[in-house]
Enzyme design. Structure first.
Site, short mmCIF file in Angstrom:
data_model
loop_
_atom_site.label_atom_id
_atom_site.label_comp_id
_atom_site.label_asym_id
_atom_site.label_seq_id
_atom_site.Cartn_x
_atom_site.Cartn_y
_atom_site.Cartn_z
N ASP A 3 12.98 38.49 88.67
CA ASP A 3 13.89 38.80 89.48
C ASP A 3 13.52 40.14 89.77
O ASP A 3 13.20 41.13 88.97
CB ASP A 3 15.22 38.70 89.18
CG ASP A 3 15.62 37.34 88.82
OD1 ASP A 3 15.19 36.42 89.61
OD2 ASP A 3 16.53 37.20 87.97
N ARG A 9 23.28 20.27 89.85
CA ARG A 9 23.85 21.52 88.83
C ARG A 9 23.94 22.50 89.81
O ARG A 9 23.38 22.77 91.19
CB ARG A 9 22.40 21.98 88.35
CG ARG A 9 22.24 23.46 87.54
CD ARG A 9 21.13 23.61 86.87
NE ARG A 9 21.41 24.73 85.75
CZ ARG A 9 21.01 25.86 86.15
NH1 ARG A 9 20.73 26.26 87.11
NH2 ARG A 9 21.16 26.71 84.86
#
Length: 327
Positions: free
Chosen positions: A201, A266
């Site tokens: 990230d 999910r």
């Protein structure tokens, strides 16, 4: 049913990893209890050794999590034509299977939202997202101030002020990984269904929560992938590339991915805490020891973000900002 030999479907699978010939000791994911004063030391160690940890006693009331998850489920259960009214992503909005601008794909649909007040949200989302993001941002800031305390950095908001700034370039993402009917025959061959490909990230810190479906994996230093057991009552936190730079490599931005299990959906929600676009990112002088060299060239968050948009997910985005030292 689509035949799995179809090359359009094959792109969602990764080949089995090569077997590890050395005995592997699977480490425990660091567990941080924010209600305990000694968590400061554990936090720093987790950021140094893993770049990833689990947070309990986080102070985010369950009702705000439940409200947001309920709205997210409703949105992703909507007809595609309804969801597409919130897309295509540019970069914010609804996206489906295509991730970014450079050819990455995954078995995922998502909603990427800007956390700034003037942003456009789908119906019924603004209030629940704002409430949730405010609470999670406060938790992220508490974590970063505890890190600063343990490392004896002044001021203690040296990291957290970047998230609290009105111009903070933070984003919020909802990912939905739907079931994949043809998954089981591939699972028997050892292949995995890519939900979101391996990446780090770019921001300072990421705070993740998901429902009780597995799928998140982190890359260990020996090159093997470790599955993260799901826990819908806790949060998971990643060190971002920018924090790695600000600590001159002391903290590690961990590479991670999501593999969809094919039989159960999910849902994950991620807050990405970013600095203002004009913020200069460089190792903190107060952290640098005598004669310690900076491992990175200084850059603004805008420059790094612009660079990241030109790369594939799995690329080493920090590579072009690393200083080359003479051996």
């Amino acid at each position: 049913m689509v035949a799995m030999s179809n090359p359009l479907m094959e792109q969602f699978f990764v080949k089995p990893s090569k077997p590890n010939t050395t005995p592997l000791i699977i480490p425990d994911i660091p567990l941080i209890d924010l209600s305990k004063p000694e968590s400061k030391h554990s936090l720093v160690k987790a950021c140094q050794d893993f770049g990833f940890f689990k947070v309990v006693n986080h102070g985010v009331p369950a009702k705000y999590i439940t409200k947001l998850e309920s709205e997210a489920v409703k949105f992703f259960d909507s007809p595609l034509s309804v969801k597409q009214k919130s897309g295509p992503p540019n970069p914010f909005g609804y996206g489906n299977k295509s991730i970014g601008r450079n050819g990455d794909v995954g078995w995922v649909e998502y909603l990427l939202l800007n956390t700034k007040a003037e942003s456009v949200y789908p119906d019924n989302f603004r209030g629940v997202v704002n409430d949730y993001v405010t609470l999670v941002k406060n938790m992220a800031c508490e974590i970063m101030e505890l890190l600063a305390d343990e490392m004896k950095l002044q001021p203690r908001n040296v990291f957290s002020k970047l998230l609290m700034d009105e111009q903070s370039d933070s984003v919020f993402r909802l990912n939905h990984y739907p079931p994949f009917p043809q998954f089981q025959e591939n699972e028997t061959n050892g292949r995995k269904l890519v939900g979101f490909g391996e990446h780090t990230d770019p921001q300072i810190i990421s705070v993740l929560r998901s429902n009780n479906s597995s799928g998140l994996e982190i890359l260990l230093r020996d090159g093997s992938w470790m599955s993260v057991p799901p826990d819908s009552e806790s949060f998971f936190v990643n060190v971002g590339d920018s924090l790695q730079v600000m600590t001159n490599g002391r903290f590690k931005s961990v590479k991670h991915r999501v593999v969809a299990n094919g039989t159960k959906s999910r849902l994950s929600m991620i807050y990405f805490g970013g600095p203002p676009l004009s913020e200069k990112i460089a190792p903190l002088p107060s952290l640098m020891e005598e004669e310690e060299d900076s491992l990175y060239k200084e850059f603004t968050w805008f420059e790094y973000k612009k660079s990241a948009y030109k790369t594939r997910l799995s690329d080493n985005r920090l590579g072009m900002f690393e200083k080359i030292t003479a051996s």
